[in-house]
Design a protein around this motif. Structure first.
Motif, short mmCIF file in Angstrom:
data_model
loop_
_atom_site.label_atom_id
_atom_site.label_comp_id
_atom_site.label_asym_id
_atom_site.label_seq_id
_atom_site.Cartn_x
_atom_site.Cartn_y
_atom_site.Cartn_z
N ALA A 127 0.78 -1.24 0.00
CA ALA A 127 0.00 0.00 0.00
C ALA A 127 0.82 1.29 0.00
O ALA A 127 0.63 2.15 0.86
CB ALA A 127 -0.97 0.00 1.20
N GLY A 166 -2.47 4.35 -1.94
CA GLY A 166 -2.96 5.70 -1.65
C GLY A 166 -3.07 6.46 -2.97
O GLY A 166 -2.15 7.16 -3.38
N ASP A 330 -11.26 3.69 4.91
CA ASP A 330 -11.06 2.41 5.58
C ASP A 330 -12.37 1.82 6.12
O ASP A 330 -12.50 0.60 6.26
CB ASP A 330 -10.01 2.53 6.69
N GLN A 354 -0.11 3.24 13.27
CA GLN A 354 -1.50 3.26 12.84
C GLN A 354 -2.40 2.40 13.73
O GLN A 354 -3.56 2.14 13.39
CB GLN A 354 -1.61 2.79 11.38
N PHE A 358 -6.64 1.71 13.33
CA PHE A 358 -7.32 0.45 13.05
C PHE A 358 -8.21 0.01 14.21
O PHE A 358 -9.29 -0.54 13.99
CB PHE A 358 -6.31 -0.64 12.66
N1 ARG Z 1 -1.10 4.08 2.19
C1 ARG Z 1 -0.98 3.94 3.61
C2 ARG Z 1 0.40 4.43 4.06
O1 ARG Z 1 1.30 4.58 3.26
C3 ARG Z 1 -1.14 2.50 4.08
C4 ARG Z 1 -2.49 1.89 3.85
C5 ARG Z 1 -2.72 0.68 4.69
N2 ARG Z 1 -3.99 0.06 4.46
C6 ARG Z 1 -5.18 0.54 4.87
N3 ARG Z 1 -6.26 -0.15 4.60
N4 ARG Z 1 -5.27 1.66 5.53
O2 ARG Z 1 0.58 4.65 5.25
#
Ligand code: ARG
Length: 587
Positions: A127, A166, A330, A354, A358
């Motif tokens: 990601a 992203g 999300d 993160q 979550f």
């Molecule tokens: N694009 C995000 C980053 O670089 C991570 C995404 C992880 N996955 C999600 N479902 N939020 O931090």
């Protein structure tokens, strides 16, 4: 070859002790037999100590009763001895150990079963963000997520990889506007000098756009209009956005190819995919009173977590300007994965910062009724990659370290040490081995530290032939392969009547523990346990090889030992494979 599962000796012994418990003390039937590997015997059971109180007796007495019951019906147990306050030291028959080796060797899956059959597991990993350079944090999620995908898939789960790129958000309005106003800016890969990637070019242009946005209010306004154009599907804007995504994805793909990860273009289901679902998700959460108005925004206040100010932590469902951000996406994502992909296990591999995000997403999904107890959901967090100074890994000038450069460095280090060790390797083969060793070294270093811990990115240590490194394991594998080549790679038959040498015994018992190790990784989601196992296995092999002649031994001992060599080589190769690391034939 036969494909059935081989029940590990530890489980067989545990069954035996369970039966003894039920026999000696029927009221304790079903209790945990507490069986472990042991230094004093093959296995040890601590059941007598664990259960004495419940049985209203002394551990030593219960231990004697269990020993008596085991004497009546030995099952897989050759010998039991009570030691200390009531430990049962258990030895299994040599013949049974040889049978395990033979059975595992006869199985293409090394006797490992498929306990995850019927599970559908989504793994969200890698990601990276479009138009931004991938950083070392993305390296970790990519490597860890990929290993978990392999492990769970091997155990029978249907793994759905999701690369949550992203690729959506207000920043793209600004970037697109800037590119339109600066037609001379070069950023497409075919316009760039070799060695620079479209992502780095876009990353720089993005910075320039940001500066302009902050200093020129007219540009800022035009950028905001661009966001509206993007979100409402204006064809020219969408075309440009698609082009940016494609260029970035190409650069990511180069990294994925080099790393040899499983991710394919079909796995890319980025944030933009959910954009048409957001309004509906917000409506659903609002109707259920989960999302409430606060300062003009819509938020969910957590019932579980308080923020630093002592108030319930908020999740941003809709911003004050009416826009949707990372949180909303999300929410739509988790609903989609449960309701459309019908997953019963959801894993999110991102860095530990993160965790709160979550936790809040899972809480929202639970309150909305999407996430039920039948579904297992987990954030799989990991620590930071540090530079030699112990601070987060950056270039000397403080910038993001380009992953491609990092991999190049690892491969050239590996090249140097492999050619030093084996100067006779032909150039082509040396290059190929250096690539496998360098990439393997980076992956192994990442996977072998306990996931949640930070680690220092130290190339010299990573490519060392000594210690718990990928190169050490690859080398251990090549040494065994070379023994087997000298023997002509025969199909050997094991004679189970041969008495086991202690070093053979230790190696065989370790080989038999492979399935339990993988199962443990699938539960804890900690690949370092597999690394530790492979390292121990390689060392057990070394002790065996120092203590026992193989090629010069008499039959039937020689065949049995060759079988141990074969099973060790295959287990090492397979285990490295589950870590995403290739095991070359020579180094
Ligand atoms: N694009 C995000 C980053 O670089 C991570 C995404 C992880 N996955 C999600 N479902 N939020 O931090």
């Amino acid at each position: 070859m036969t494909n059935h599962e081989v029940l590990p000796l530890l489980d067989q012994v545990a069954d035996g002790v369970s039966q003894a418990i039920a026999h000696a003390r029927p009221e304790l039937a079903g209790a945990d037999p507490v069986v472990r590997r042991s230094e004093h015997a093959d296995f040890q059971s601590n059941a007598a100590l664990a259960l004495a109180k419940r049985a209203r007796t002394k551990p030593a007495e219960l231990a004697d009763a269990l020993t008596g019951a085991l004497a009546d019906d030995r099952g897989p147990i050759a010998h039991v001895e009570v030691s200390g306050p009531g430990f049962l030291n258990i030895t299994v028959p040599d013949q049974l150990i040889w049978d395990q080796v033979a059975d595992r060797l006869a199985s293409p899956r090394l006797g490992v079963g498929t306990p995850h059959d019927g599970q559908r597991t989504v793994i969200d990993y890698s990601a990276p963000n479009i138009a931004k350079e991938m950083h070392v944090g993305h390296l970790r999620t990519t490597i860890i997520g990929d290993s978990l995908a392999r492990v769970l898939g091997f155990l029978g789960a249907e793994v759905i990889r999701q690369n949550h790129l992203g690729d959506w958000g207000t920043q793209f309005g600004m970037l697109i506007q800037y590119l339109d106003e600066h037609p001379d800016a070069t950023w497409r890969h075919d316009e760039l000098e070799p060695g620079t990637s479209a992502v780095s070019a876009l990353d720089e242009l993005y910075r320039a756009a940001r500066q302009l946005f902050d200093s020129d209010s007219a540009f800022a306004d035009r950028s905001r209009n661009r966001v509206v154009a993007l979100q409402s599907g204006d064809p020219a804007t969408i075309a440009r956005w698609k082009e940016i995504v494609a260029e970035s994805e190409k650069a990511f793909r180069d990294i994925y190819d080099r790393l040899g990860v499983l991710l394919t273009p079909e796995d890319s289901v980025g944030e933009s995919f959910y954009s048409h679902l957001l309004a509906n998700v917000v409506a659903e959460l609002t109707e259920a009173d989960i999302a409430v108005e606060s300062d003009g925004a819509l938020v969910m206040f957590s019932e579980d977590v308080t923020g630093p100010d002592g108030n319930p932590a908020p999740l941003m469902v809709r911003k004050r300007d009416g826009g949707y951000g990372y949180d909303t996406t999300d929410l739509a994502t988790i609903r989609y994965r449960i309701q459309d992909l019908k997953a019963n296990r959801l894993l999110y591999v991102t860095d530990s910062r993160q965790a709160l995000h979550f936790q809040m997403i899972f809480e929202a999904a639970r309150r909305a009724g999407w996430l039920t107890d039948e579904i297992d959901v987990a954030h799989v967090p990991y620590g930071t990659v540090l530079g030699p100074d112990g601070r987060p890994f950056k270039t000397r000038s403080g910038g993001t370290v380009r992953l491609m450069d990092l991999l190049d460095d690892a491969v050239s280090c590996a090249h140097a040490i492999v050619s030093e060790k084996n100067p006779d390797l032909p150039g082509d083969e040396l290059d190929q081995i250096a690539e496998q060793a360098g990439i393997g070294a980076v992956k192994y270093a990442d996977l072998s530290t306990s996931r949640i811990k930070d680690y220092v990115f130290d190339l010299d240590r990573m490519v060392s032939f000594n210690g718990n490194t990928g190169v050490y394991l690859q080398y251990a594998h090549t040494r065994i392969r070379s023994i087997l080549r000298k023997a002509g790679d025969p199909d050997v038959a094991i004679d189970p009547a041969v008495e086991l040498h202690p070093a053979e015994r230790a190696l065989a018992l370790e080989l038999d523990a492979y399935s339990a190790t993988i199962a443990d990784v699938s539960q804890t989601l900690e690949p370092h346990k597999l690394c530790g196992y492979l390292y121990d296995l390689a060392r057990d092999f070394t002790s065996f090889y120092e203590a026992c002649h193989v090629l010069g031994a008499e039959e039937p001992v020689r065949s049995n030992r060759l079988a141990l060599c074969q099973l060790t080589a295959r287990t090492l190769q397979h285990g490295l494979g589950l870590l995403g690391i290739t095991a070359p034939e020579r180094m």
